[in-house]
Design a protein around this motif. Structure first.
Motif, mmCIF file in Angstrom:
data_model
loop_
_atom_site.group_PDB
_atom_site.id
_atom_site.type_symbol
_atom_site.label_atom_id
_atom_site.label_comp_id
_atom_site.label_asym_id
_atom_site.label_seq_id
_atom_site.Cartn_x
_atom_site.Cartn_y
_atom_site.Cartn_z
ATOM 1 N N ALA A 1 -11.389 4.855 -3.640
ATOM 2 C CA ALA A 1 -10.181 4.136 -4.036
ATOM 3 C C ALA A 1 -8.926 4.917 -3.650
ATOM 4 C CB ALA A 1 -10.196 3.890 -5.543
ATOM 5 N N ASN A 2 -8.964 6.231 -3.819
ATOM 6 C CA ASN A 2 -7.830 7.068 -3.457
ATOM 7 C C ASN A 2 -7.547 6.967 -1.960
ATOM 8 O OD1 ASN A 2 -6.730 9.834 -2.449
ATOM 9 N ND2 ASN A 2 -6.262 9.849 -4.636
ATOM 10 N N LEU A 3 -8.597 7.060 -1.144
ATOM 11 C CA LEU A 3 -8.431 6.951 0.305
ATOM 12 C C LEU A 3 -7.935 5.564 0.710
ATOM 13 C CD1 LEU A 3 -11.655 8.829 1.466
ATOM 14 C CD2 LEU A 3 -9.294 9.628 1.716
ATOM 15 N N ALA A 4 -8.436 4.537 0.012
ATOM 16 C CA ALA A 4 -8.016 3.170 0.326
ATOM 17 C C ALA A 4 -6.532 2.975 0.040
ATOM 18 C CB ALA A 4 -8.849 2.171 -0.480
ATOM 19 N N MET A 5 -6.058 3.496 -1.086
ATOM 20 C CA MET A 5 -4.642 3.394 -1.417
ATOM 21 C C MET A 5 -3.784 4.123 -0.384
ATOM 22 S SD MET A 5 -3.551 1.637 -4.039
ATOM 23 C CE MET A 5 -4.015 0.948 -5.641
ATOM 24 N N ARG A 6 -4.243 5.281 0.041
ATOM 25 C CA ARG A 6 -3.494 6.027 1.053
ATOM 26 C C ARG A 6 -3.474 5.275 2.377
ATOM 27 N NH1 ARG A 6 -2.191 11.130 -0.604
ATOM 28 N NH2 ARG A 6 -3.186 11.782 -2.550
ATOM 29 N N HIS A 7 -4.591 4.653 2.733
ATOM 30 C CA HIS A 7 -4.645 3.864 3.972
ATOM 31 C C HIS A 7 -3.689 2.687 3.899
ATOM 32 C CE1 HIS A 7 -6.569 1.012 6.908
ATOM 33 N NE2 HIS A 7 -6.502 2.107 7.635
ATOM 34 N N ALA A 8 -3.472 2.163 2.686
ATOM 35 C CA ALA A 8 -2.553 1.041 2.494
ATOM 36 C C ALA A 8 -1.103 1.501 2.391
ATOM 37 C CB ALA A 8 -2.935 0.260 1.239
ATOM 38 N N GLY A 9 -0.860 2.802 2.493
ATOM 39 C CA GLY A 9 0.501 3.327 2.416
ATOM 40 C C GLY A 9 1.030 3.477 1.007
ATOM 41 N N ARG A 10 0.142 3.491 0.003
ATOM 42 C CA ARG A 10 0.565 3.578 -1.396
ATOM 43 C C ARG A 10 0.122 4.929 -1.972
ATOM 44 N NH1 ARG A 10 -1.359 -2.121 -3.854
ATOM 45 N NH2 ARG A 10 -0.809 -1.026 -5.790
ATOM 46 N N ARG A 11 0.783 5.971 -1.527
ATOM 47 C CA ARG A 11 0.386 7.333 -1.901
ATOM 48 C C ARG A 11 0.572 7.594 -3.397
ATOM 49 N NH1 ARG A 11 -0.445 10.434 2.595
ATOM 50 N NH2 ARG A 11 -0.305 12.353 1.387
ATOM 51 N N ASP A 12 1.634 7.046 -3.984
ATOM 52 C CA ASP A 12 1.856 7.262 -5.415
ATOM 53 C C ASP A 12 0.743 6.636 -6.235
ATOM 54 O OD1 ASP A 12 4.162 8.649 -4.872
ATOM 55 O OD2 ASP A 12 5.519 6.981 -5.314
ATOM 56 N N ASP A 13 0.336 5.424 -5.853
ATOM 57 C CA ASP A 13 -0.749 4.766 -6.572
ATOM 58 C C ASP A 13 -2.076 5.480 -6.338
ATOM 59 O OD1 ASP A 13 0.623 2.813 -7.958
ATOM 60 O OD2 ASP A 13 0.460 1.321 -6.365
#
Length: 209
Positions: free
Chosen positions: A62-74
């Motif tokens: 989930a952390n990697l997926a959020m980063r891939h989506a450009g949502r580093r804070d989330d």
């Protein structure tokens, strides 16, 4: 249209992303973490069991997926919530009486856990002396009927609707508690409260007397 596995689709729904980002994260993570390879072909029931038994692998995806989506804070938020709910934070600041709940509810273990998780997610808790509201925020209440052990009820803070991101909006409260491993009722109860059931009681949320 890409045909994603049930595990990928379910995780995408939980964190509010397009399955494409979760599928990318799964491929990336599986090169290093062999255990998360199962997310590509598992059934929904298998995914739910894994989320309970080995949440760390799911959190990494989930952390990697959020980063891939450009949502580093989330992405960081998901990790922080996981650590708070799993008791992995190196230091837990004590919750003062009247923060996040009424003073008379302060000693309830489930209430304290819920307040800690929600504040870790950056949600503002109420500050109260039991009579006056000293600072507005969310309020967590225990079940006072004795018939729903493990349940807490959450009144969102007044500014919830204006926030964005994973923990944004009124439904952000449910997203946070669900991600922390609690069971949730996906709609408001009468009185505007949300309900969440502690992981210890998820298998029997409505015990018969």
């Amino acid at each position: 249209m890409t045909d994603y596995s049930p595990g990928v689709q379910h995780l995408a729904e939980q964190i509010g992303l397009d399955p494409e980002h979760v599928a990318h994260a799964t491929r990336l993570a599986s090169r290093t973490f062999a255990r998360v390879q199962v997310t590509t072909g598992m059934t929904l029931d298998q995914f739910r069991r894994l989320f309970t038994q080995d949440r760390h692998s799911i959190v990494i995806v989930a952390n990697l997926a959020m980063r891939h989506a450009g949502r580093r804070d989330d992405a960081q938020l998901l990790m922080d919530i996981y650590k708070a709910s799993a008791g992995l934070t190196p230091y837990q600041r004590p919750i003062h009486t009247g923060v996040g709940t009424l003073p008379e509810c302060h000693g309830d273990r489930h209430v304290q856990e819920a307040v800690r998780i929600l504040t870790t997610a950056g949600l503002p808790p109420i500050h109260t002396d039991g009579i006056h509201e000293l600072r507005p925020g969310f309020q967590v209440l225990p079940d006072d009927t004795g018939s729903l052990p493990g349940w807490v009820f959450i009144a969102p803070d007044p500014d919830a609707k204006a926030r964005t991101g994973f923990a944004g909006g009124d439904l952000g409260y449910l997203a946070v508690m669900n991600w922390a491993g609690w069971g949730v009722i996906p709609e408001r109860l009468p009185g505007g409260l949300y309900a969440a059931c502690h992981p210890d009681h998820r298998d029997d949320p409505f015990p018969t007397s």
